[in-house]
Design a protein around this motif. Structure first.
Motif: not given
Length: 379
Positions: A169-171, A311-315, A319-322
């Motif tokens: 959830n955070c970046a 982001i976390n499931h499909k990709l 989120f942090y790495d994204f």
């Protein structure tokens, strides 16, 4: 005599630093007041426990106050647990239910009422002299060690979940605060494990070994307190960024499966992904070092729950790495640009949304296989 004098010096220094740091945490200006107050309380309880040797030198006979002082050790690990919760979760508040953490402390005192608190001094002296065979003392030692094991496990579970929530959830780069909490917990685990080992000898035929280990613990504790001071002075505003109401993606996926709602059309998926990619390329929200998934959700009008699944499931990326992928791509562009060759690595990492050199170097090497400096030279 020299050993006693040296020990007293170590204890006095430890007490001074603990009290100084507790005072600093109470008066320092920060949004994380509850966290600082809990850490200050933990330090005060540690100081009370450390003061045992000095207390015994000043008071030559057992007393109710002396026994109560020793039992304050039951409050150390519960306060530490609450401190970890307060650092991990931005919405943490002290509630009446947290009074349940006082239960072991209350039990430890209640069982001592008949044969210690409620008797005369002579009976108290006899009680202490025969501590190895006193059921109440043995029970309290077992109780405090069971309490330590339960709370240490609970703390590691909290940190494990909080770190996952942060990555999903955070970046921001404040994940280093979780590393601090993890290190803090590991150090305390080692300290309490040695204390457990010490107490085994305390009730054996070799109590003098327990005393030597106790001296070693007091010296070790001095170094730990100095470490606390170093950390606090370098980072007075400890990180709190996760809402405890957030759920892990694995929990969301399970809920959706149970509701049979996980099937999303390929068209909807592609539309949301395209909207996200356009937003990242045009608005460049990744330049904000404190970016959260809630911020992106507002920017592209996709609910947080759906965006998290995307982001976390499909990709299959946190989120942090994204977000860091976009930051690294931006940094690579700057490093390739000959017109910006005078920019330092530190300036570049700040420009692309990082605020920690170590996290930037780690992310850059993970993405490119090179350090930023080596990548610039290769270009």
């Amino acid at each position: 005599m020299e050993k006693i004098n040296l020990l007293i010096i170590v204890i006095v220094i430890s007490l001074f630093i603990s009290l100084f740091l507790a005072f600093f945490l109470v008066i320092v200006k920060t949004k994380n007041k509850i966290s600082n107050y809990l850490f200050a309380t933990f330090l005060l309880l540690t100081a009370i426990d450390t003061s045992q040797t000095l207390f015994n030198l000043m008071v030559d006979k057992p007393s109710n106050f002396g026994m109560l002082r020793g039992l304050f050790a039951f409050l150390q690990i519960p306060v530490f647990y609450l401190y970890v919760l307060s650092v991990c979760y931005s919405d943490f508040k002290l509630k009446p239910k947290h009074l349940l953490h006082l239960l072991p402390f209350v039990i430890a005192n209640v069982i001592l009422i008949p044969r210690f608190y409620a008797v005369d001094v002579a009976s108290k002296i006899n009680f202490i002299k025969n501590y190895q065979n006193v059921v109440e003392i043995q029970f309290n030692h077992i109780l405090i060690h069971v309490q330590l094991v339960v709370y240490i496990i609970a703390v590691f579970m909290v940190l494990r979940k909080a770190k996952k929530l942060y990555l999903e959830n955070c970046a921001g780069t404040s994940i280093s605060s979780y590393n601090w909490l993890f290190q803090f917990t590991v150090v305390l685990t080692i300290l309490y494990s040695v204390a457990l080992f010490k107490n085994i000898f305390k009730f054996s035929d070799y109590p003098y070994i327990s005393e030597w280990i106790k001296i070693g613990l007091l010296v070790f504790q001095l170094f730990i307190i100095c470490w606390y001071l170093f950390k606090a002075l370098n980072n007075p505003g400890l990180f709190r960024n996760i809402d405890s109401r957030l759920k892990l993606v694995s929990e969301i996926v399970l809920e959706e499966k149970n509701k049979e709602q996980l099937v999303v059309s390929e068209k909807e998926y592609n539309e949301d992904l395209l909207k996200l990619q356009q937003y990242m390329a045009e608005e460049k929200p990744f330049l904000d070092p404190s970016l959260t998934i809630q911020d992106v959700s507002k920017g592209i009008a996709i609910p947080v729950r759906e965006l998290s699944l995307l982001i976390n499931h499909k990709l299959e990326q946190h989120f942090y790495d994204f977000i860091n992928t976009y930051r690294i791509e931006s940094a690579m562009g700057i490093l390739k640009d000959v017109t910006k060759s005078k920019l330092t690595i530190l300036e570049i990492l700040y420009d692309v949304g990082f605020n920690s050199k170590s996290s930037f170097n780690t992310a850059f090497k993970k993405h490119t296989g090179f350090t930023p400096t080596d990548y610039r030279k290769a270009m």
